[in-house]
Scaffold this motif. Sequence first.
Motif, PDB file in Angstrom:
ATOM      1  N   ASP A 198       0.828  -1.204   0.000  1.00 54.87           N
ATOM      2  CA  ASP A 198       0.000   0.000   0.000  1.00 54.87           C
ATOM      3  C   ASP A 198       0.868   1.264   0.000  1.00 54.87           C
ATOM      4  O   ASP A 198       2.000   1.256   0.495  1.00 54.87           O
ATOM      5  CB  ASP A 198      -0.929   0.021   1.220  1.00 54.87           C
ATOM      6  N   GLN A 199       0.311   2.343  -0.545  1.00 54.94           N
ATOM      7  CA  GLN A 199       0.988   3.631  -0.577  1.00 54.94           C
ATOM      8  C   GLN A 199       0.496   4.477   0.604  1.00 54.94           C
ATOM      9  O   GLN A 199      -0.696   4.780   0.696  1.00 54.94           O
ATOM     10  CB  GLN A 199       0.703   4.356  -1.901  1.00 54.94           C
ATOM     11  N   VAL A 200       1.406   4.841   1.479  1.00 55.22           N
ATOM     12  CA  VAL A 200       1.044   5.558   2.710  1.00 55.22           C
ATOM     13  C   VAL A 200       1.733   6.916   2.727  1.00 55.22           C
ATOM     14  O   VAL A 200       2.917   7.029   2.372  1.00 55.22           O
ATOM     15  CB  VAL A 200       1.451   4.747   3.957  1.00 55.22           C
ATOM     16  N   THR A 201       0.994   7.937   3.153  1.00 53.39           N
ATOM     17  CA  THR A 201       1.584   9.270   3.284  1.00 53.39           C
ATOM     18  C   THR A 201       1.266   9.840   4.655  1.00 53.39           C
ATOM     19  O   THR A 201       0.226   9.540   5.249  1.00 53.39           O
ATOM     20  CB  THR A 201       1.060  10.249   2.215  1.00 53.39           C
ATOM     21  N   LEU A 202       2.169  10.661   5.169  1.00 50.47           N
ATOM     22  CA  LEU A 202       1.966  11.442   6.396  1.00 50.47           C
ATOM     23  C   LEU A 202       2.061  12.907   5.998  1.00 50.47           C
ATOM     24  O   LEU A 202       3.094  13.351   5.494  1.00 50.47           O
ATOM     25  CB  LEU A 202       3.036  11.095   7.437  1.00 50.47           C
ATOM     26  N   ASP A 203       0.972  13.650   6.229  1.00 47.42           N
ATOM     27  CA  ASP A 203       0.916  15.047   5.799  1.00 47.42           C
ATOM     28  C   ASP A 203       1.275  15.166   4.319  1.00 47.42           C
ATOM     29  O   ASP A 203       2.004  16.085   3.901  1.00 47.42           O
ATOM     30  CB  ASP A 203       1.856  15.911   6.652  1.00 47.42           C
TER      31      ASP A 203
END
Length: 288
Positions: free
Chosen positions: A52-57
């Motif tokens: 999965d592709q995860v981002t923070l801010d």
Amino acid sequence: MTHSTPPTEKLQKVLARAGLGSRREMEGVIAEGRIKVNGKVASLGDRIEMRDQVTLDDRPVGLRSVDDVPRRVIMYNKPEGELCTRKDPEGRRTVFDRLPRLKGERWIVIGRLDINTSGLLLFTTDGELANRLMHPSTEVEREYAVRVMGQVEKQHITAMTDGVMLDDGPARFTDVQEFGGEGINTWFHVVIMEGRNREVRRLWESQELTVSRLKRVRYGNIFLDKRVKLGEWVELNQDEVDDLSAMAGLPKRAVPALTPNEQKQWKRDRNKRQPVQGIRKAGSRSRR
């Protein structure tokens, strides 16, 4: 032909393993809506796959498998007056201010001490190790040197080892030993199995006694090293990290050697630490 379903893990666990902070901290970040998975805002309770592709801010997060996480641990001798938080709105000093800088990693504190408590703090780059060592089910002993104001009677000790009811449930010391001093300046060593907020102080307060000095001297089988002065840190060796891993029920993992650049950086960070006003030394127990 059958295809196995890719394994999923709790989102906060994967984020902690990515070096962003502890699981509890990551739960707060998720609740604030700052995490997206495949472009959608994540929710507490979500599970993800490693693909999965995860981002923070809106910034990409590099996900890592369990075996990819370096397991470094440092011991820090916390002075009174420092907060166990990364940043303080009032600008007060935190325990993270003195730690060596990491590239691509983040120090995670294993347990906390309140602002008026000094002594042993452990930090690691491995979120799973931190989580297991802090979880109540692991039952890790924490030992404190305590200076108590007031006349301590036998019935006080009995009550605290049998257990008393605090606001947040029952609590007890598993061991209490007198360790010198006279009158209102008597030192004790106490052992507790949990890390609840101000639990040591509240247990003594339940007996109408006041703690005037509190210092953690042991966490599990790791003792505060006498060579680590107030406000200083030292990296634990392979045997010590292996002991912590075993306590947490995790397989051993080699402690990565510092690169030459990391050695220089850590040396600069150590030399730049600010002096700390000394406090009178608490009694220390021999290793059991």
